[in-house]
Scaffold this motif. Structure first.
Motif, PDB file in Angstrom:
ATOM      1  N   UNK A 196       0.647  -1.179  -0.088  1.00 21.29           N
ATOM      2  CA  UNK A 196       0.107   0.017   0.118  1.00 21.29           C
ATOM      3  C   UNK A 196       0.700   1.160   0.045  1.00 21.29           C
ATOM      4  N   UNK A 197       2.014   0.973   0.748  1.00 19.19           N
ATOM      5  CA  UNK A 197       2.688   2.575   0.969  1.00 19.19           C
ATOM      6  C   UNK A 197       3.556   2.544  -0.413  1.00 19.19           C
ATOM      7  N   UNK A 198       3.965   1.703  -1.173  1.00 15.20           N
ATOM      8  CA  UNK A 198       4.654   1.691  -2.225  1.00 15.20           C
ATOM      9  C   UNK A 198       3.727   2.434  -3.271  1.00 15.20           C
ATOM     10  N   UNK A 199       2.672   1.640  -3.504  1.00 19.06           N
ATOM     11  CA  UNK A 199       1.563   2.242  -4.412  1.00 19.06           C
ATOM     12  C   UNK A 199       1.094   3.651  -3.858  1.00 19.06           C
ATOM     13  N   UNK A 200       1.124   3.965  -2.965  1.00 19.85           N
ATOM     14  CA  UNK A 200       0.301   5.325  -2.475  1.00 19.85           C
ATOM     15  C   UNK A 200       1.382   6.670  -2.714  1.00 19.85           C
ATOM     16  N   UNK A 201       2.857   6.173  -2.338  1.00 20.41           N
ATOM     17  CA  UNK A 201       3.797   6.961  -2.680  1.00 20.41           C
ATOM     18  C   UNK A 201       3.983   7.250  -4.266  1.00 20.41           C
ATOM     19  N   UNK A 202       3.989   6.253  -4.990  1.00 24.22           N
ATOM     20  CA  UNK A 202       4.209   6.441  -6.339  1.00 24.22           C
ATOM     21  C   UNK A 202       2.770   6.996  -7.135  1.00 24.22           C
ATOM     22  N   UNK A 203       1.708   6.193  -6.930  1.00 23.14           N
ATOM     23  CA  UNK A 203       0.677   6.668  -7.766  1.00 23.14           C
ATOM     24  C   UNK A 203      -0.268   7.782  -7.201  1.00 23.14           C
ATOM     25  N   UNK A 204       0.060   8.158  -5.710  1.00 20.22           N
ATOM     26  CA  UNK A 204      -0.574   9.236  -5.274  1.00 20.22           C
ATOM     27  C   UNK A 204       0.384  10.506  -5.225  1.00 20.22           C
ATOM     28  N   UNK A 205       1.304  10.349  -4.260  1.00 23.64           N
ATOM     29  CA  UNK A 205       2.224  11.460  -4.033  1.00 23.64           C
ATOM     30  C   UNK A 205       3.134  11.925  -5.221  1.00 23.64           C
ATOM     31  N   UNK A 206       3.448  10.969  -6.121  1.00 23.87           N
ATOM     32  CA  UNK A 206       4.313  11.411  -7.143  1.00 23.87           C
ATOM     33  C   UNK A 206       3.560  11.570  -8.599  1.00 23.87           C
ATOM     34  N   UNK A 207       2.743  10.671  -9.015  1.00 21.43           N
ATOM     35  CA  UNK A 207       2.094  10.474 -10.355  1.00 21.43           C
ATOM     36  C   UNK A 207       1.053  11.553 -10.202  1.00 21.43           C
TER      37      UNK A 207
END
Length: 278
Positions: A196-207
């Motif tokens: 969840x954290x990896x997807x949240x960081x990349x998909x939300x925070x960055x993308x």
């Protein structure tokens, strides 16, 4: 079928890795300790105005007594006698009304330089800053405060800003997805939190928030907008990812960026108590 792990989570303090720094100032009750990594036959320690301080204690360390009843910003200059003069300061800033407040100075880049002190600060929420904290930031002459919190977080506890009258930039990191992508991970995978954290960081925070990251980069590239302070609520996730991208852009190695990121674990006990709504 649901899967639950019976393995207890590790103590967050055991996950900390101290990143190597070129030099650093550490504040103690009655003295400052200055340490550095560069070898030199003789090092002069100067105050920030250029006046020479107490002699070096040993090859890579100096001690300066202080009587600061209220913490104030402190910087020293290290003169290595060959034209090299380093300006060094504290990494962990002594603000009482905020958590996880750090100067990112001192981190060494892959080309042998290091990030300047007193230019980039990361922090948790500023809504509970004490008057002494505001004086501290005013003496640092903070010129830009970038707030990554949501509209609801800001409304609940607005920032307190120092008398240096910095530009306040509210750029919330938003999640524009429906949240349905979470369900397969939550229901069908063991120990899903890291996924969840990896997807949240990349998909939300960055993308989804590249424009926020880009604006932060553009602003701090302008010397007239530094020192700059970046924060969210805890100063670890949204702030941590954006600052990690900036440090990589400056040339800090991925390993050292990850180590610096881990330092937020020092404040994990305060996140619930200090950041709980009141």
């Amino acid at each position: 079928m649901f899967y639950f792990s019976r393995t207890p989570p590790p103590d967050p303090l055991t996950l900390i890795t101290e990143p190597p720094v070129a030099a650093v100032v550490v504040r103690h009750d009655d003295h400052f300790e200055v340490t550095w990594q560069r070898e030199a036959e003789r090092v002069r320690v100067l105050d920030d105005a250029g006046a020479e301080m107490r002699v070096v204690v040993d090859a890579n360390r100096a001690i300066m007594p202080h009587e600061q009843a209220v913490p104030q910003p402190v910087f020293f200059q290290l003169d290595f006698g060959d034209g090299g003069v380093w300006r060094v300061g504290e990494r962990r800033l002594p603000l009482r009304g905020a958590v996880n407040v750090r100067d990112v100075g001192g981190l060494v880049t892959e080309n042998g330089r290091f990030v300047q002190y007193g230019r980039l600060i990361r922090a948790g929420a500023l809504g509970r800053l004490k008057d002494a904290d505001l004086d501290y930031l005013a003496q640092l002459d903070v010129k830009l405060v970038c707030d990554l919190r949501s509209d609801e977080e800001v409304a609940r506890r607005p920032d307190r800003l120092p008398s240096s009258d910095p530009t306040y930039l509210h750029r919330p990191v938003k999640d524009n997805s429906s949240g349905w992508w979470l369900l397969p991970t939550l229901f069908f995978q063991r120990n899903p939190i890291h996924k969840l954290l990896v997807r949240g960081y990349t998909r939300i925070t960055i993308d989804q928030n590249a424009h926020v990251v880009g604006e932060w980069f553009r602003r701090v590239a302008d010397a007239a907008q530094r020192p700059a302070l970046l924060h969210c609520t805890a100063g670890k996730d949204r702030t941590g990812i954006v600052m990690a991208l900036l440090l990589r852009w400056l040339g800090v190695s991925e390993e050292d960026v990850v180590a610096d990121y881990s330092l937020s674990n020092r404040d994990w006990r305060h996140f619930r108590t200090d950041l709980a709504p009141s």
